[in-house]
Design a protein around this motif. Structure first.
Motif, PDB file in Angstrom:
ATOM      1  N   LYS A 142       0.808  -1.321  -0.076  1.00 49.97           N
ATOM      2  CA  LYS A 142      -0.179  -0.007  -0.013  1.00 49.97           C
ATOM      3  C   LYS A 142       0.838   1.383  -0.139  1.00 49.97           C
ATOM      4  CE  LYS A 142      -3.945  -2.115   2.436  1.00 49.97           C
ATOM      5  NZ  LYS A 142      -4.852  -2.148   3.510  1.00 49.97           N
ATOM      6  N   LEU A 143       2.150   1.187  -0.640  1.00 47.69           N
ATOM      7  CA  LEU A 143       2.856   2.455  -0.714  1.00 47.69           C
ATOM      8  C   LEU A 143       2.380   3.341  -1.523  1.00 47.69           C
ATOM      9  CD1 LEU A 143       6.389   0.223  -1.314  1.00 47.69           C
ATOM     10  CD2 LEU A 143       5.454   1.414   0.883  1.00 47.69           C
ATOM     11  N   GLN A 144       2.423   4.593  -0.681  1.00 47.04           N
ATOM     12  CA  GLN A 144       1.918   5.686  -1.267  1.00 47.04           C
ATOM     13  C   GLN A 144       3.035   6.732  -1.930  1.00 47.04           C
ATOM     14  OE1 GLN A 144      -1.050   7.721   1.078  1.00 47.04           O
ATOM     15  NE2 GLN A 144      -2.315   5.777   1.406  1.00 47.04           N
ATOM     16  N   SER A 145       4.102   6.518  -1.439  1.00 48.99           N
ATOM     17  CA  SER A 145       5.239   7.177  -1.632  1.00 48.99           C
ATOM     18  C   SER A 145       6.670   6.689  -1.222  1.00 48.99           C
ATOM     19  CB  SER A 145       5.132   8.504  -0.971  1.00 48.99           C
ATOM     20  OG  SER A 145       5.208   8.754   0.588  1.00 48.99           O
ATOM     21  N   LEU A 146       7.754   7.122  -1.849  1.00 40.78           N
ATOM     22  CA  LEU A 146       8.992   6.656  -1.496  1.00 40.78           C
ATOM     23  C   LEU A 146       9.909   7.857  -1.019  1.00 40.78           C
ATOM     24  CD1 LEU A 146       9.503   4.617  -4.822  1.00 40.78           C
ATOM     25  CD2 LEU A 146       8.772   3.675  -2.576  1.00 40.78           C
ATOM     26  N   PRO A 147      10.834   7.359   0.080  1.00 44.56           N
ATOM     27  CA  PRO A 147      11.631   8.422   0.674  1.00 44.56           C
ATOM     28  C   PRO A 147      12.805   8.677  -0.377  1.00 44.56           C
ATOM     29  CG  PRO A 147      11.600   6.440   2.252  1.00 44.56           C
ATOM     30  CD  PRO A 147      10.674   6.241   0.749  1.00 44.56           C
ATOM     31  N   GLN A 163       5.038  -2.829  -8.726  1.00 45.14           N
ATOM     32  CA  GLN A 163       3.559  -2.734  -8.939  1.00 45.14           C
ATOM     33  C   GLN A 163       2.542  -2.914  -8.143  1.00 45.14           C
ATOM     34  OE1 GLN A 163       5.890  -5.262  -9.693  1.00 45.14           O
ATOM     35  NE2 GLN A 163       4.806  -6.961 -10.617  1.00 45.14           N
ATOM     36  N   ASN A 164       1.226  -2.520  -8.306  1.00 45.22           N
ATOM     37  CA  ASN A 164       0.229  -3.018  -7.410  1.00 45.22           C
ATOM     38  C   ASN A 164       0.560  -2.187  -6.023  1.00 45.22           C
ATOM     39  OD1 ASN A 164       0.313  -5.367  -9.567  1.00 45.22           O
ATOM     40  ND2 ASN A 164      -1.793  -5.033  -8.777  1.00 45.22           N
ATOM     41  N   ASN A 165       0.729  -0.981  -6.046  1.00 51.42           N
ATOM     42  CA  ASN A 165       0.649  -0.133  -4.969  1.00 51.42           C
ATOM     43  C   ASN A 165      -0.266   0.936  -5.051  1.00 51.42           C
ATOM     44  OD1 ASN A 165       2.822  -0.927  -2.803  1.00 51.42           O
ATOM     45  ND2 ASN A 165       3.855  -1.440  -4.422  1.00 51.42           N
ATOM     46  N   GLN A 166       0.186   2.142  -4.365  1.00 51.56           N
ATOM     47  CA  GLN A 166      -0.567   3.211  -4.408  1.00 51.56           C
ATOM     48  C   GLN A 166       0.108   4.453  -4.780  1.00 51.56           C
ATOM     49  OE1 GLN A 166      -3.129   3.396  -1.037  1.00 51.56           O
ATOM     50  NE2 GLN A 166      -3.698   1.188  -1.282  1.00 51.56           N
ATOM     51  N   LEU A 184      12.019  -3.297 -14.115  1.00 43.01           N
ATOM     52  CA  LEU A 184      11.615  -2.391 -13.296  1.00 43.01           C
ATOM     53  C   LEU A 184       9.937  -2.201 -13.611  1.00 43.01           C
ATOM     54  CD1 LEU A 184      11.411  -0.070 -11.378  1.00 43.01           C
ATOM     55  CD2 LEU A 184      12.001   1.489 -13.131  1.00 43.01           C
ATOM     56  N   SER A 185       9.177  -2.492 -12.413  1.00 39.06           N
ATOM     57  CA  SER A 185       7.697  -2.519 -12.624  1.00 39.06           C
ATOM     58  C   SER A 185       6.990  -1.230 -11.940  1.00 39.06           C
ATOM     59  CB  SER A 185       7.182  -3.864 -12.385  1.00 39.06           C
ATOM     60  OG  SER A 185       5.830  -3.839 -12.650  1.00 39.06           O
ATOM     61  N   LEU A 186       6.261  -0.745 -12.404  1.00 40.15           N
ATOM     62  CA  LEU A 186       5.616   0.564 -11.765  1.00 40.15           C
ATOM     63  C   LEU A 186       4.286   0.461 -12.241  1.00 40.15           C
ATOM     64  CD1 LEU A 186       8.152   3.446 -12.702  1.00 40.15           C
ATOM     65  CD2 LEU A 186       7.735   2.316 -10.439  1.00 40.15           C
ATOM     66  N   SER A 187       3.528  -0.652 -12.808  1.00 41.68           N
ATOM     67  CA  SER A 187       2.308  -0.995 -13.325  1.00 41.68           C
ATOM     68  C   SER A 187       1.257  -0.699 -11.943  1.00 41.68           C
ATOM     69  CB  SER A 187       2.195  -1.939 -13.952  1.00 41.68           C
ATOM     70  OG  SER A 187       2.577  -3.007 -13.323  1.00 41.68           O
ATOM     71  N   ASN A 188       0.023  -0.502 -12.303  1.00 36.91           N
ATOM     72  CA  ASN A 188      -0.985  -0.558 -11.365  1.00 36.91           C
ATOM     73  C   ASN A 188      -0.778   0.252 -10.175  1.00 36.91           C
ATOM     74  OD1 ASN A 188      -1.151  -3.398 -12.761  1.00 36.91           O
ATOM     75  ND2 ASN A 188      -3.242  -2.747 -12.013  1.00 36.91           N
ATOM     76  N   ASN A 189      -0.477   1.525 -10.312  1.00 34.79           N
ATOM     77  CA  ASN A 189      -0.248   2.521  -9.345  1.00 34.79           C
ATOM     78  C   ASN A 189      -1.117   3.899  -9.597  1.00 34.79           C
ATOM     79  OD1 ASN A 189       2.059   1.903  -6.929  1.00 34.79           O
ATOM     80  ND2 ASN A 189       2.907   1.041  -9.003  1.00 34.79           N
ATOM     81  N   GLN A 190      -0.774   4.950  -8.955  1.00 32.08           N
ATOM     82  CA  GLN A 190      -1.310   6.192  -9.229  1.00 32.08           C
ATOM     83  C   GLN A 190      -0.671   7.168  -9.614  1.00 32.08           C
ATOM     84  OE1 GLN A 190      -4.957   6.156  -8.476  1.00 32.08           O
ATOM     85  NE2 GLN A 190      -4.742   4.042  -8.395  1.00 32.08           N
ATOM     86  N   LEU A 191       0.358   6.883 -10.646  1.00 29.82           N
ATOM     87  CA  LEU A 191       1.278   7.929 -11.427  1.00 29.82           C
ATOM     88  C   LEU A 191       0.532   8.737 -12.374  1.00 29.82           C
ATOM     89  CD1 LEU A 191       4.429   5.630 -11.172  1.00 29.82           C
ATOM     90  CD2 LEU A 191       3.938   7.169  -9.573  1.00 29.82           C
ATOM     91  N   LYS A 192       0.596   9.899 -12.291  1.00 32.91           N
ATOM     92  CA  LYS A 192       0.399  10.881 -13.396  1.00 32.91           C
ATOM     93  C   LYS A 192       1.514  11.344 -14.262  1.00 32.91           C
ATOM     94  CE  LYS A 192      -3.612  12.580 -10.548  1.00 32.91           C
ATOM     95  NZ  LYS A 192      -4.718  12.317 -11.822  1.00 32.91           N
ATOM     96  N   ARG A 193       2.668  11.171 -13.694  1.00 30.43           N
ATOM     97  CA  ARG A 193       3.862  11.666 -14.504  1.00 30.43           C
ATOM     98  C   ARG A 193       5.263  11.121 -13.572  1.00 30.43           C
ATOM     99  NH1 ARG A 193       6.772  15.164 -11.045  1.00 30.43           N
ATOM    100  NH2 ARG A 193       7.704  16.218 -12.909  1.00 30.43           N
ATOM    101  N   ASN A 213      -1.571   3.070 -14.949  1.00 36.49           N
ATOM    102  CA  ASN A 213      -1.525   4.233 -14.226  1.00 36.49           C
ATOM    103  C   ASN A 213      -2.306   5.290 -15.019  1.00 36.49           C
ATOM    104  OD1 ASN A 213       0.533   4.291 -12.026  1.00 36.49           O
ATOM    105  ND2 ASN A 213       1.598   3.019 -13.648  1.00 36.49           N
ATOM    106  N   PRO A 214      -2.956   6.359 -14.122  1.00 33.69           N
ATOM    107  CA  PRO A 214      -3.617   7.290 -14.801  1.00 33.69           C
ATOM    108  C   PRO A 214      -2.739   8.732 -15.368  1.00 33.69           C
ATOM    109  CG  PRO A 214      -3.371   7.606 -12.348  1.00 33.69           C
ATOM    110  CD  PRO A 214      -2.838   6.405 -12.787  1.00 33.69           C
TER     111      PRO A 214
END
Length: 347
Positions: A142-147, A163-166, A184-193, A213-214
């Motif tokens: 349920k990661l929403q951000s990364l440090p 992938q599959n985080n927030q 590297l997988s970033l699919s299924n998140n809430q990334l706009k940019r 991603n949106p």
């Protein structure tokens, strides 16, 4: 004189049996929850409904599997003494957070699996000591951000699955140090940019998942990603699957005139006060409070109940059968010693 000789032989045999029994009891397969393999140096504690990590794992363990349990938290010292680990699997648990420094002694670790937990954030520097890590699985949390700089020390990393985080945004330069990264997988998140130059240092990248991603294709920020996809098309797989929010168009098809707006997005990266970062960086491990760990499953693993004391050394304790066998060996050894003494006196 035959009596003392036979007694001495019996004593040697029983002593050897006692030593063998004591060593064999370190990884009993019949009385403990976990399965230990002395030859492969692996310990499998998967799907045992554990709510705490056993404290008696052999110090020379190379591979530790803890997937499919009910771990909701880890003590800071959970893996202390296990500096031979190269593979650690914590998949399919209920971890909500990771204590700072929990992986600090795992300097030889190459694979760390944390998929399908409930992690909402990562502490700064959580992976800094894992400089030999090649495979990091963080997907389905349920990661929403990364440090900032969370992956900077992972210069040998080959695979990173997020992938599959927030995730709503990525810190600037978050992948810059990952020059060995291939997947590297970033699919299924809430990334706009993604930040300008996000993938510029990933020269060995062979696969990148960006779909689901949106992506906001009305803002000028999308042009970096669009141009990068066009440039890498055919050399990096899966990138063409990235689509604008609503699925109306592929990101690589966006022209400059279409992304005309200068959009401003809120900074969703968790801000850590400088004083806290300084304190964490300068503190010794012993200064960090240890999280309480449920212990209701320890008796089942250890094979006997000892409510007021748990062993501090990470080595497998004996099961009931092993313990009884050891006591029997001690009794027989004592009897043999008495027999030898008695025989010598008669002689």
């Amino acid at each position: 004189m035959m009596g003392p000789v036979l007694a001495a032989c019996l004593l040697i045999i029983l002593s050897t049996a006692w030593i063998s029994q004591a060593n064999g009891a370190l990884c009993k397969k019949d009385g403990g929850v976990c399965t230990c393999n002395d030859k492969t140096k692996s310990v499998d504690c998967s799907s045992k409904e554990l709510t705490a990590i056993p404290s008696n794992i052999p110090t020379d363990t190379d591979r530790l599997v803890l997937q499919g349990n009910k771990l909701s938290s880890l003590p800071r010292t959970a893996f202390h003494g296990l500096n031979k680990l190269t593979y650690l699997d914590l998949d399919y648990n209920q971890l909500q957070t990771l204590p700072p420094g929990v992986f600090n002694q795992l300097n030889d670790l190459k694979t760390l699996n944390l998929l399908q937990n409930q992690l909402k954030s990562l502490p700064p520097g959580i992976f800094d000591k894992l400089t030999k890590l090649t495979d990091l699985q963080l997907y389905q949390n349920k990661l929403q951000s990364l440090p900032h700089g969370v992956f900077d020390k992972l210069t040998n990393l080959n695979k990173l699955w997020l992938q599959n985080n927030q995730l709503q945004s990525l810190p600037h330069g978050v992948f810059d140090k990952l020059t060995e990264l291939k997947e590297l997988s970033l699919s299924n998140n809430q990334l706009k940019r993604v930040p300008e130059g996000a993938f510029d240092f990933l020269e060995k990248l062979k696969m990148l998942q960006l779909q689901e991603n949106p992506w906001d294709c009305s803002c000028r920020d999308i042009l970096y990603l669009s141009n990068w996809i066009r440039e890498k098309k055919g050399t990096v797989s899966n990138i063409e699957a990235a689509e604008c929010d609503g699925g109306t168009k592929a990101v690589l098809e966006i022209a400059e005139e279409e992304a005309a707006e200068d959009c401003v997005y809120p900074n969703t990266t968790t801000a850590i006060p400088t004083t806290i970062i300084t304190t964490l960086a300068s503190s010794n491990d012993d200064d960090i409070p240890e999280l309480p760990v449920p212990q209701e499953n320890f008796q089942k693993f250890l094979g006997y109940q000892e409510p007021d004391h748990l062993p501090t050394q990470p080595q497998c304790l004996m099961s009931i059968s092993g313990y009884l066998g050891l006591m029997m060996s001690l009794v027989l050894t004592s009897a043999a010693i008495l027999y030898v003494i008695h025989s010598l006196k008669k002689a």
